[in-house]
Structure formats: C-alpha cells, structure tokens
Scaffold this motif. Structure first.
Motif, PDB file in Angstrom:
ATOM      1  N   LEU A 162      42.165  42.373  28.042  1.00 39.70           N
ATOM      2  CA  LEU A 162      42.457  43.395  29.051  1.00 39.70           C
ATOM      3  C   LEU A 162      43.518  42.885  30.025  1.00 39.70           C
ATOM      4  O   LEU A 162      44.468  43.607  30.370  1.00 39.70           O
ATOM      5  CB  LEU A 162      41.191  43.778  29.825  1.00 39.70           C
ATOM      6  N   ALA A 163      43.359  41.638  30.461  1.00 40.21           N
ATOM      7  CA  ALA A 163      44.315  41.047  31.398  1.00 40.21           C
ATOM      8  C   ALA A 163      45.684  40.892  30.750  1.00 40.21           C
ATOM      9  O   ALA A 163      46.720  41.181  31.375  1.00 40.21           O
ATOM     10  CB  ALA A 163      43.797  39.697  31.879  1.00 40.21           C
ATOM     11  N   GLU A 164      45.690  40.442  29.497  1.00 42.93           N
ATOM     12  CA  GLU A 164      46.953  40.267  28.782  1.00 42.93           C
ATOM     13  C   GLU A 164      47.704  41.587  28.657  1.00 42.93           C
ATOM     14  O   GLU A 164      48.938  41.616  28.699  1.00 42.93           O
ATOM     15  CB  GLU A 164      46.682  39.695  27.390  1.00 42.93           C
ATOM     16  N   ARG A 165      46.964  42.685  28.534  1.00 37.31           N
ATOM     17  CA  ARG A 165      47.576  44.008  28.404  1.00 37.31           C
ATOM     18  C   ARG A 165      47.937  44.611  29.766  1.00 37.31           C
ATOM     19  O   ARG A 165      48.359  45.748  29.857  1.00 37.31           O
ATOM     20  CB  ARG A 165      46.637  44.968  27.667  1.00 37.31           C
ATOM     21  N   GLY A 166      47.720  43.861  30.834  1.00 36.73           N
ATOM     22  CA  GLY A 166      48.090  44.326  32.168  1.00 36.73           C
ATOM     23  C   GLY A 166      47.153  45.353  32.757  1.00 36.73           C
ATOM     24  O   GLY A 166      47.541  46.142  33.631  1.00 36.73           O
ATOM     25  N   ARG A 167      45.897  45.345  32.307  1.00 41.70           N
ATOM     26  CA  ARG A 167      44.932  46.316  32.815  1.00 41.70           C
ATOM     27  C   ARG A 167      44.428  45.941  34.209  1.00 41.70           C
ATOM     28  O   ARG A 167      44.380  44.775  34.578  1.00 41.70           O
ATOM     29  CB  ARG A 167      43.734  46.412  31.880  1.00 41.70           C
ATOM     30  N   ARG A 168      44.024  46.958  34.963  1.00 44.22           N
ATOM     31  CA  ARG A 168      43.415  46.758  36.281  1.00 44.22           C
ATOM     32  C   ARG A 168      41.929  46.474  36.047  1.00 44.22           C
ATOM     33  O   ARG A 168      41.135  47.397  35.841  1.00 44.22           O
ATOM     34  CB  ARG A 168      43.608  48.006  37.136  1.00 44.22           C
ATOM     35  N   ALA A 169      41.565  45.213  36.049  1.00 45.18           N
ATOM     36  CA  ALA A 169      40.213  44.821  35.633  1.00 45.18           C
ATOM     37  C   ALA A 169      39.603  43.824  36.599  1.00 45.18           C
ATOM     38  O   ALA A 169      40.287  42.933  37.103  1.00 45.18           O
ATOM     39  CB  ALA A 169      40.251  44.232  34.219  1.00 45.18           C
ATOM     40  N   LEU A 170      38.318  43.985  36.821  1.00 45.74           N
ATOM     41  CA  LEU A 170      37.536  43.098  37.683  1.00 45.74           C
ATOM     42  C   LEU A 170      36.214  42.805  37.000  1.00 45.74           C
ATOM     43  O   LEU A 170      35.569  43.720  36.472  1.00 45.74           O
ATOM     44  CB  LEU A 170      37.284  43.770  39.037  1.00 45.74           C
ATOM     45  N   ARG A 171      35.816  41.536  37.005  1.00 46.22           N
ATOM     46  CA  ARG A 171      34.534  41.147  36.411  1.00 46.22           C
ATOM     47  C   ARG A 171      33.541  40.808  37.513  1.00 46.22           C
ATOM     48  O   ARG A 171      33.832  40.012  38.407  1.00 46.22           O
ATOM     49  CB  ARG A 171      34.721  39.940  35.497  1.00 46.22           C
ATOM     50  N   VAL A 172      32.364  41.428  37.427  1.00 53.53           N
ATOM     51  CA  VAL A 172      31.283  41.200  38.385  1.00 53.53           C
ATOM     52  C   VAL A 172      30.181  40.424  37.681  1.00 53.53           C
ATOM     53  O   VAL A 172      29.620  40.900  36.686  1.00 53.53           O
ATOM     54  CB  VAL A 172      30.727  42.545  38.906  1.00 53.53           C
ATOM     55  N   HIS A 173      29.857  39.227  38.182  1.00 52.82           N
ATOM     56  CA  HIS A 173      28.789  38.431  37.578  1.00 52.82           C
ATOM     57  C   HIS A 173      27.565  38.476  38.476  1.00 52.82           C
ATOM     58  O   HIS A 173      27.619  38.113  39.655  1.00 52.82           O
ATOM     59  CB  HIS A 173      29.239  36.984  37.378  1.00 52.82           C
ATOM     60  N   LEU A 174      26.439  38.930  37.904  1.00 53.38           N
ATOM     61  CA  LEU A 174      25.230  39.191  38.690  1.00 53.38           C
ATOM     62  C   LEU A 174      24.277  38.010  38.790  1.00 53.38           C
ATOM     63  O   LEU A 174      23.363  38.037  39.613  1.00 53.38           O
ATOM     64  CB  LEU A 174      24.478  40.379  38.085  1.00 53.38           C
TER      65      LEU A 174
END
Length: 230
Positions: free
Chosen positions: A198-210
């Motif tokens: 996702l990051a490589e494709r330039g997506r607006r992404a955020l990971r939330v670790h619970l």
C-alpha cells in the motif's frame, strides 16, 4: 442488491459456477483479466521476505511507532508518517488521517484481528460513523482473507482509498509445523507485507496496533474516531 433463493444446499455449486462465469464475462466487457492479480502477488512477496527473515533470525524486522498513547501504537511509512506525526493525541492523528478523505474517495478498514461478532460489530461502528459523517463509500474486510479479493483493488486500483489497518498481538498462538514461525507471526507478516505494498503504491494508509487487549483497544479507537470526525 441481488437476492437468490436456493432450493437446496447442493445448489451452491451451481451458484459458484454462475458467478465464476459472470466474473469472466464482466472482465471481458471492461477489458481486464479478472484472474490476474499482480498486486496480490506483490503482497505475497513482501510477506515471504518477512517470514524468511524470521526463519533466519527468530524475529521479524524491528519497527518503531511514530505515535504511542492510550494503549495504542501507530505505524506508517515515511510519507504518511510525515503527514501525520507531531500530533500529541490519538484523536488529532486520526482527525488528520480521516481529513484526507475527499469527494470520490473511499474509506477502507483492514482488520487483521480475530473475525468474530464482537470485533465485527466494533469495526462496523467505525465504518458507519465515517460513512455518515464524511459521506464517502466505506468498506470493511478481515485479513488476510480479503487479500485475494478487494486487496487487489486497494493496491492496483485508482489511488482513491484512505486506509486504516488494524493489528493486534494474538492472545493465543499456534506453531506452524516444520517452521520456526507461528501462525501469529504469519498473520503479522501478512499485515506488514500488505501495508508495505500500500505504501509503495502511494496510498494514504495508517496502521493501528491494539496490543493484546483487543476489546479495550477497539473501544478506545472507536471513541477516538467518533471524536475525530465529530
């Protein structure tokens, strides 16, 4: 919405065949190969790199959250981190992330947590809150199962998605026979591999670790999202 009533459980075979043909026909009409998933394969390659590293070193590569608070850790690639860091509260980070949703975009929840009624209810509450407030299309999928369906569209389709990936520490884990890694490690690697593409494709992404207390983490996240979009 299409509703099909089956006369017998064995009619399911007929439905599989119907929709396999429908997929092929629809793909031919819009000019794509519906059975080619290059971006799904890209995610597999990244996952394999991580599990291979675990086999060599006994651990996954180190990673550092750009935010930690309220029992939650946030991760992103360099570009997304630069766009979101520097905010002292979880609500403010989420507000900035969800503020990147514009007309024509969609919001995707990628849940790499146990697929059960309680977790789905919590994630649906987040999805519906964003849908109703932001007036955008929203989707929810549990990983890694969605990787072979909507996962291709997320990474290979138009760059119109804003993604919130949710991970956790497994309370119960099982070994993979013949390997050093466990099923929990495989799932973590799949989530990180998916996020990397996702990051490589330039997506607006955020990971939330619970963490391990998923119920508490989801409650905190749900409250923060509702405040962020309120």
């Amino acid at each position: 919405m299409v509703r099909i009533t089956l006369g017998d459980v064995y009619d399911l075979g007929q439905e599989f065949f119907r929709w396999e043909i429908a997929t092929a026909v629809a793909g031919a009409i819009i000019g794509i190969n519906a059975f080619n998933q290059p971006d799904v394969e890209a995610s597999k390659i990244e996952t394999k790199k991580l599990t291979s590293e675990y086999e060599k070193s006994g651990k996954l590569p180190d990673e550092s959250p750009f935010f930690e608070g309220d029992g939650i850790k946030l991760y992103a690639d360099e570009k997304n981190t630069d766009a979101l860091k520097g905010r002292p509260r979880l609500v403010e980070v989420l507000k900035a992330h969800l503020g990147r949703l514009h007309a024509g975009d969609y919001f995707a929840l990628l849940g790499y947590i146990t697929m059960n009624d309680a977790n789905e209810k919590a994630l649906q509450a987040i999805r519906l809150a964003v849908r109703d407030k932001k007036k955008v299309a929203t989707v929810l999928g549990f990983g890694p199962r969605f990787l072979h369906s909507t996962g291709q569209a997320y990474k290979g389709g138009p760059n119109s998605g804003v993604f919130l990936q949710i991970t956790c520490d497994d309370a119960v884990d099982l070994p993979v026979p013949g390997q050093k890694y466990t099923f929990g490690i495989v799932k973590a690697a799949q989530a990180r591999g998916d996020f990397a593409v996702l990051a490589e494709r330039g997506r607006r992404a955020l990971r939330v670790h619970l963490g391990k207390d998923v119920a508490a983490g989801l409650a905190t996240l749900t409250k923060a999202v509702k405040q962020a979009i309120g």
